[in-house]
Design an enzyme around this catalytic site. Structure first.
Site, PDB file in Angstrom:
ATOM      1  CG  HIS A 131      32.619  -3.398  25.764  1.00 44.57           C
ATOM      2  ND1 HIS A 131      33.035  -2.566  25.115  1.00 44.57           N
ATOM      3  CD2 HIS A 131      33.342  -4.094  26.208  1.00 44.57           C
ATOM      4  CE1 HIS A 131      34.237  -2.373  24.702  1.00 44.57           C
ATOM      5  NE2 HIS A 131      34.614  -3.411  25.820  1.00 44.57           N
ATOM      6  CE  LYS A 135      33.349  -0.906  28.584  1.00 39.07           C
ATOM      7  NZ  LYS A 135      34.574  -1.146  29.731  1.00 39.07           N
TER       8      LYS A 135
END
Ligand code: NDP
Ligand SMILES: O=C(O)C1=N[C@H](C(=O)O)C[C@H](O)C1
Length: 247
Positions: A131, A135
């Site tokens: 990711h 995040k």
């Protein structure tokens, strides 16, 4: 009559994308865009609230919705079994619907579905989730859900624990363990949301990979959930039923 929608976390990455998608959708009327510190009262006229906030605030937001009989479509992560049980209890006998999906993209939903099917056939299984570095949580909600579903598939097939002879090394080198499945997290500038599920057996491997290259990938699922939640009282997990994908 249009369905009235409010978005919680409206200034965030997913909230802003959701506001754009709702505005562009026929039959949906965006009446409130709630950010941190905003008064939720502006959302009281909504039939459906969409929540893309943070794991530490989402349960309070859901209490607020359930008390008012407002349906909720939730993409925020952090839903443990205890949280889901608490929500089931609160929704028991209620006409209000709450849908919680770790991932609204079709490819991620299919990845989880295929992974659960494949799980029975492979001695080894591991997950790599990748990711963007902003995040907040690790491992991802999608990886956690995928691991649980692989574990369920393995248990149903009577498989033993995944083989792993590691007895020495650095803490964290083998990732986190979710329901017996090792999950590795990568945070890298340039990425959005990606996952690889790796299976291994004697002489072969299978890799299922999904890439969300843009947050628009989540929007068809979010909009379908907004349209479908009014007919689904109680707690719904995932968008499989709404998309007609068998679990
Ligand atoms: N299910 C799915 O398909 C997907 C789920 N996600 C999940 O969605 C969540 C949000 O992700 P993302 O959009 O990237 O995160 P962001 O940090 O970009 O957005 C979260 C937003 O929520 C706001 N916020 C915090 N507290 C409140 C509150 N009490 N009321 C209203 N707004 C609040 C934050 O404001 P402030 O910054 O001022 O605190 C921020 O603007 C995460 O849990 C993520 O994992 C993400 C992508 C897809
Ligand atoms: O924070 C994100 O970006 C994402 N969060 C969800 C998760 O934790 O699984 C869904 C997707 O992976 C993007």
């Amino acid at each position: 009559m249009a369905t009235t929608v409010a978005v919680f976390g409206a200034q965030g990455r997913m909230g802003a994308e959701t506001c754009r998608a709702v505005r562009a959708s026929d039959g949906l009327d965006l009446i409130a865009e709630i950010g941190s510190g905003d008064d939720r009262a502006a959302a009281e006229g909504a039939q459906v609230v969409v929540d893309f906030t943070r794991p530490d605030v989402v349960m309070d937001n859901l209490d607020w919705c359930i008390e008012r009989g407002i349906h909720a479509v939730v993409g925020t992560t952090g839903f443990t079994a205890d949280r889901l049980d608490a929500l089931r209890a609160k929704l028991d006998g209620s006409a209000t619907g709450v849908l919680i999906a770790a991932n609204f993209s079709i490819g991620a939903v299919l990845t989880m579905h295929f992974a659960e099917q494949a799980a029975a056939f492979y001695e080894s299984a591991e997950i790599v989730e990748l990711h963007h570095p902003n995040k907040a949580d690790a491992p991802s909600g999608t990886a956690t859900a995928t691991a649980s579903r692989i574990a369920a598939g393995r248990t149903a097939a009577g498989l033993a624990e995944v083989p792993d002879a590691t007895s020495t090394g650095l803490d964290g080198a083998r990732g986190a363990v979710v329901d017996g499945i090792h999950v590795h997290g990568v945070r890298l500038r340039g990425l959005v949301a990606h996952q690889e599920v790796l299976f291994g057996a004697e002489g072969e491997t299978l890799t299922i990979r999904h890439d969300s290259l843009d947050r628009s990938s989540f929007m068809p699922g979010v909009i379908a959930a907004i349209r479908g939640i009014g007919d689904r009282p109680g707690l719904t997990i995932g968008i499989e039923e709404i998309l007609g994908i068998g679990r």
